[in-house]
Design an enzyme around this catalytic site. Structure first.
Site, mmCIF file in Angstrom:
data_model
loop_
_atom_site.group_PDB
_atom_site.id
_atom_site.type_symbol
_atom_site.label_atom_id
_atom_site.label_comp_id
_atom_site.label_asym_id
_atom_site.label_seq_id
_atom_site.Cartn_x
_atom_site.Cartn_y
_atom_site.Cartn_z
ATOM 1 N N LYS A 160 0.823 -1.206 0.000
ATOM 2 C CA LYS A 160 0.000 0.000 0.000
ATOM 3 C C LYS A 160 0.870 1.275 0.000
ATOM 4 C CE LYS A 160 -4.134 -1.816 -0.156
ATOM 5 N NZ LYS A 160 -4.137 -3.195 0.238
HETATM 6 C C1 LIG Z 1 -5.452 -3.900 0.868
HETATM 7 C C2 LIG Z 1 -6.907 -3.678 0.959
HETATM 8 C C3 LIG Z 1 -7.653 -4.081 2.071
HETATM 9 C C4 LIG Z 1 -7.103 -4.948 3.164
HETATM 10 O O1 LIG Z 1 -5.966 -4.554 3.757
HETATM 11 P P1 LIG Z 1 -4.952 -5.606 4.449
HETATM 12 O O2 LIG Z 1 -4.100 -4.708 5.261
HETATM 13 O O3 LIG Z 1 -4.198 -6.301 3.368
HETATM 14 O O4 LIG Z 1 -5.772 -6.517 5.283
HETATM 15 C C5 LIG Z 1 -8.988 -3.734 2.129
HETATM 16 N N1 LIG Z 1 -9.575 -3.063 1.131
HETATM 17 C C6 LIG Z 1 -8.919 -2.682 0.037
HETATM 18 C C7 LIG Z 1 -9.608 -1.906 -1.021
HETATM 19 C C8 LIG Z 1 -7.558 -2.996 -0.102
HETATM 20 O O5 LIG Z 1 -6.914 -2.655 -1.217
#
Ligand SMILES: *Cc1c(COP(=O)(O)O)cnc(C)c1O
Length: 419
Positions: free
Chosen positions: A206
């Site tokens: 992210k």
């Molecule tokens: C990455 C993501 C999540 C979940 O996040 P994690 O930290 O990997 O559990 C939820 N929603 C969206 C849109 C994402 O891209």
């Protein structure tokens, strides 16, 4: 490019960035220093051990920084973005028998979080914003609906004003999943802060990363107070003897470790710079592609400002989009996604949800409610079939961006000229 910051070989890097927004591209001395603070005192947990931690409370510090950055009164950091969504739903009092409306285009975490609190995810069409279509949401609301969960996919947002109006009319919770759009704005507010609750992921791919982590933000004192208790087994966090605390309601363990929080502190400080670089690179690519009249762009709702994590394009037809996606690969433009065929981000490949492949039994309400999702979503298919999303990276040199822009244009033209 042999290595990136001496960490990854080019091949490893491109494998890693399959669907990666580039926080990890910036891992450096600042992150190491924050982590070293924690290693120096050895207190890896956010609560207790006050005498040993030499004043370092990294999770708490990250929460303060996040609330300030997102202009909300409160923030709670947790162990993942999925955990943030689960905690957000829980603190809003959502549970068995309740339905939550979510889009057909998102990451699987959206329905995982809803199911985890015992509620039922109800899929809903998207429009040319690539997020929830307010008219489709209005048609999906039932007396069981308790929340609307727009997901700001790929760096841009839902029409939050229209969704908020629906929430106000029907007394629903507006929960923003801003995991893929941190740093964007809507109506002058940071994405995630417009609704009743907003969630972020800080996983390794992210824009801001802790390795693994997440956060939720809110202006509600009630939700914030429930969140710190719920995410730590229901501990009331009163007094200085953890073992003697009472538990006002049931909770879980979604705590973030001090090591992960430390990385997040340094990463969050880089957010403005990250967004500025993304915007610069995005703009160069967009201007080049704009010269092709047949290519159009995802609609950004009025007052919205993207995070520029992706450049999202529409081709005139599904066939042309498939061909364009192939052509981009052939022309060496990596990290472009055709979500329509993707295993993780579009409802067509969520057979584990649609066929209810659960290790244990789902509740009766979930089993019945999930049947509503077994249908086609024509409007979503129309848009996703034509969509290509191209990731924006931070490490490109000015030369590389120009080269990429030229290659993108060439690839797209090669497909469109034969029409
Ligand atoms: C990455 C993501 C999540 C979940 O996040 P994690 O930290 O990997 O559990 C939820 N929603 C969206 C849109 C994402 O891209």
């Amino acid at each position: 490019m042999n290595t990136l910051f001496g960490i990854f070989t080019a091949k490893e890097y491109f494998n890693l960035t399959t669907i990666a927004m580039p926080g990890f591209e910036l891992f450096g001395a600042e992150e190491k220093k924050e982590v070293q603070d924690v290693l120096d005192n050895g207190v890896l947990m956010r609560y207790g051990f006050d005498g040993n931690r030499n004043g370092h409370y990294k999770a708490l510090e990250l929460e303060k920084d996040l609330a300030q950055k997102m202009q909300t009164k409160y923030a709670q950091v947790v162990s993942s973005g999925t955990a943030a969504l689960s905690v957000a739903l829980a603190v809003a009092g959502i549970g068995a028998g309740d339905e939550v409306i979510m889009p057909t285009f998102t990451f699987v975490a959206s329905f995982e979080a809803i199911l985890s609190v015992g509620a039922t995810p109800i899929l809903c069409d998207i429009d040319d914003t690539l997020t929830l279509d307010p008219a489709a949401v209005a048609a999906t609301i039932t007396p069981k609906t308790k929340a609307i969960m727009p997901v700001h996919m790929c760096g841009s947002m839902a029409d939050l004003k229209a969704l908020k109006a629906l929430c106000d009319t029907h007394d629903l919770v507006l929960l923003e999943d801003a995991c893929q759009a941190i740093g964007g704005f809507y109506d002058g507010k940071p994405l995630g802060s417009y609704g009743d609750l907003g969630c972020f992921s800080f996983d390794y791919v992210k824009t801001v990363t802790c390795g693994e982590g997440g956060g939720l933000i809110t202006n509600s004192e009630v939700y914030a107070d429930r969140a710190h208790k719920y995410h730590d087994h229901g501990h009331d966090h009163i007094g200085d003897n953890r073992g003697a605390e009472s538990h006002p309601f049931l909770g879980y363990n979604y705590r973030l470790s001090e090591l992960n929080a430390a990385v997040g502190i340094a990463q969050l400080r880089k957010l403005d710079q990250t967004i500025a670089t993304q915007q610069k690179n995005y703009t160069i690519l967009r201007e080049a592609v704009s010269e092709i009249p047949a290519v159009t762009f995802r609609r950004v709702p009025e007052t919205g400002v993207e995070s520029y994590a992706f450049l999202n394009l529409f081709l005139p037809t599904e066939d042309l989009a498939r061909n364009a996606h192939k052509a981009l690969g052939v022309h060496g433009v990596d990290a472009c996604f055709y979500w329509y065929d993707n295993n993780w981000h579009y409802y067509k490949k969520w057979e584990h949800l649609l066929e209810q492949k659960s290790l244990g039994s789902l509740s009766k309400e979930q089993q019945e409610g999930l049947q509503r999702n077994v249908r086609t979503f024509d409007s979503s298919d129309q848009w996703m079939g034509r969509t290509i999303s191209c990731l924006i990276k931070l490490s490109w040199t000015a030369e590389e961006v120009q080269e990429r822009a030229a290659k993108m244009k060439e690839a797209l033209q090669s497909v469109l000229e034969v029409v």
